[in-house]
Design an enzyme around this catalytic site. Sequence first.
Site, mmCIF file in Angstrom:
data_model
loop_
_atom_site.group_PDB
_atom_site.id
_atom_site.type_symbol
_atom_site.label_atom_id
_atom_site.label_comp_id
_atom_site.label_asym_id
_atom_site.label_seq_id
_atom_site.Cartn_x
_atom_site.Cartn_y
_atom_site.Cartn_z
ATOM 1 N N ASP A 101 42.194 36.806 39.793
ATOM 2 C CA ASP A 101 41.097 37.777 39.734
ATOM 3 C C ASP A 101 40.378 37.873 41.081
ATOM 4 O OD1 ASP A 101 41.623 38.132 37.058
ATOM 5 O OD2 ASP A 101 40.099 36.690 36.410
HETATM 6 N N1 URA Z 1 42.841 33.085 34.575
HETATM 7 C C1 URA Z 1 41.749 33.836 34.827
HETATM 8 O O1 URA Z 1 40.918 34.026 33.952
HETATM 9 N N2 URA Z 1 41.600 34.362 36.038
HETATM 10 C C2 URA Z 1 42.459 34.154 37.056
HETATM 11 O O2 URA Z 1 42.261 34.652 38.159
HETATM 12 C C3 URA Z 1 43.590 33.363 36.791
HETATM 13 C C4 URA Z 1 43.759 32.846 35.536
#
Ligand code: URA
Length: 237
Positions: A101
């Site tokens: 993310d």
């Molecule tokens: N899980 C998440 O919630 N975000 C990420 O960036 C990776 C795994």
Amino acid sequence: MERLQKIIALSGYTSRRKAEELIKNGKVEVNGKIITDLGTKANFSDDIVVNGEAIKYEEKEYILLYKPRGIITTTNDEKGRKTVLDLVKTNKRLYPVGRLDYDTSGLLILTNDGELTNLLTHPKNQIDKVYTAKVSGVVNKSELAVICRGVIIDGVKTSKAKARIRKINKKLDYSIVELTIHEGKNHQVKKMFDIINHPVIKLKRDRVSFLDLNGLKSGEYRKLTIKEVKKLYNECK
Ligand code: URA
């Protein structure tokens, strides 16, 4: 001469298995002729067209990036924001293996090897992805047992996970947990902690399989060695 499906996979277009499907379905042309026989061999210099698109053989490149927060994991952002590819100097068409993310930092592999990408992201291969999550509130072992057994996210149960409490801060009301998962569903770690009512405050991926961030600072990257690439392939068997 190499099998056609191998040349297509080496181009990074798709995996060998998917290339076989495309060949069987009459989607592949070699020097202007549709080929449907899986035994067909070709040269790298032949004109190979898949689904109407000419494929180009590119030397493979494998990058391990320490992604900072505030960067998006995509090859091209329509809003013009900085992407992980802006951090890497390359003349190859690299793609991220899975995604982190915008507000997650940590280990991200970038490559033009479509076959390895498919292997690493396929849940059946159970590749470890190790995260450090700072979560709201004081977690306890029975809550973590719930997410470790598997929880339903978007209608599908997650596979077994491992969790270890690294730190509890009762005064400031947060916990730090190391969580190992094997899939890469959208926002998976955040959704898992939401289910036990401990929303994620900060998230970092420390490890993918045997690869870690040792020696890298946020925003830095290095190439994987041939030995590491072979080991990654072996981990997927
Ligand atoms: N899980 C998440 O919630 N975000 C990420 O960036 C990776 C795994």
